[in-house]
Design an enzyme around this catalytic site. Structure first.
Site, PDB file in Angstrom:
ATOM      1  N   GLY A 183       7.997 -38.389  12.620  1.00 39.52           N
ATOM      2  CA  GLY A 183       6.849 -39.257  12.425  1.00 39.52           C
ATOM      3  C   GLY A 183       7.171 -40.737  12.422  1.00 39.52           C
ATOM      4  O   GLY A 183       6.285 -41.572  12.581  1.00 39.52           O
ATOM      5  N   ASP A 184       8.437 -41.086  12.232  1.00 37.10           N
ATOM      6  CA  ASP A 184       8.883 -42.483  12.298  1.00 37.10           C
ATOM      7  C   ASP A 184      10.362 -42.462  12.654  1.00 37.10           C
ATOM      8  O   ASP A 184      11.217 -42.846  11.866  1.00 37.10           O
ATOM      9  CB  ASP A 184       8.651 -43.190  10.961  1.00 37.10           C
ATOM     10  CG  ASP A 184       8.899 -44.699  11.062  1.00 37.10           C
ATOM     11  OD1 ASP A 184       9.223 -45.181  12.171  1.00 37.10           O
ATOM     12  OD2 ASP A 184       8.797 -45.388  10.030  1.00 37.10           O
TER      13      ASP A 184
END
Length: 262
Positions: A187-188
């Site tokens: 997600g990041d």
């Protein structure tokens, strides 16, 4: 996001959590969120269950008034870390708290360095290859069928920031590529969120506030792009090579656009 270069005043709650320990600002984001390292200098730090030695802690802190729709909630991050810890190396959650103005997340430090530590900035090929290997290991380890979290195109497009919602961008985002995979994405997956051992192998992932089921290219495209930000041009291909995949230009372009928009 960057390492603070000017003095940073620790919020009251961070000083309380630190007790007698040394408070070191280590990260700041563009919305005013801060991360501090609490270095053990007293008995205030709990003994690690793993090896009986005292470990440093990290405190992520943010003002609730500064949050925006694309920012991960720290309670959500705590839940994701707790879930992922059964399958892959991530920081152990020690505490999550919230008051009227702010929230914070305390995790136990991992004995490793971020991939953007000066040691690895000076050895970019080693660092970038480790990022790709680590991302593949994460995607292989986390079970899609058991994951309670999503990071789908639909939910991300729904949170596109108004100032970036021009008609051309929205039209391109509406034309999403077919889902490949899927996997449980970080997600990041930017370079700072991979930790490396001193021998150059990957150690763990941090900052999993957006973890969820998605197309693997949602992570891969951003991981490769972040090598340009952190090491300069010429290393993106090493992410794909070490992950074990050929670049997919269409998906890379789409997921980078989505990243910028959200």
């Amino acid at each position: 996001m960057s390492i603070p270069t000017e003095p940073v005043a620790a919020p009251d709650v961070v000083r309380r959590l630190a007790g007698a320990d040394r408070v070191v600002p280590v990260w700041a984001n563009e919305l005013g969120g801060l991360t501090f390292r609490l270095d053990p200098v007293s008995d205030a730090v709990p003994v690690s269950e793993a090896n009986g030695t005292r470990r440093a802690r990290y405190v992520k802190w943010r003002l609730l008034s500064a949050a925006h729709p694309g920012e991960a909630d720290l309670a959500d991050e705590a839940a994701r870390l707790a879930w992922a810890a059964s399958y892959t190396p991530v920081p152990r959650v020690l505490e999550h708290g919230r008051d009227d103005d702010s929230e914070w997340l305390v995790t136990e430090a991992i004995d490793a360095r971020t991939a953007v530590d000066p040691r690895w900035i000076a050895a970019p090929q080693t660092a970038v290859r480790a990022i790709g290997v680590a991302l593949r290991a994460l995607h292989d380890a986390l079970p899609v069928a058991d994951c309670p979290f999503t990071w789908s195109v639909e939910e991300r497009v729904a949170r596109v920031l108004p100032e970036k919602a021009d008609p051309g961008t929205l039209a391109r985002l509406a034309d999403a590529p077919d889902l490949v995979g899927p996997v449980v994405c970080h997600g990041d997956a930017c370079a700072p969120n991979t930790l490396l051992h001193d021998d150059g192998t990957w150690a763990a992932h941090v900052d999993l506030g957006r973890l969820g089921v998605a197309d693997p290219w949602a992570d891969l495209s951003v991981a490769a792009l972040s090598t340009v930000w952190n090491y300069g041009p010429g290393y993106e291909h090493l992410v794909y090579e070490s992950y074990g995949i050929d670049p997919d230009p269409d998906r890379i372009a789409y997921y980078r656009l989505l990243w910028d928009a959200t």
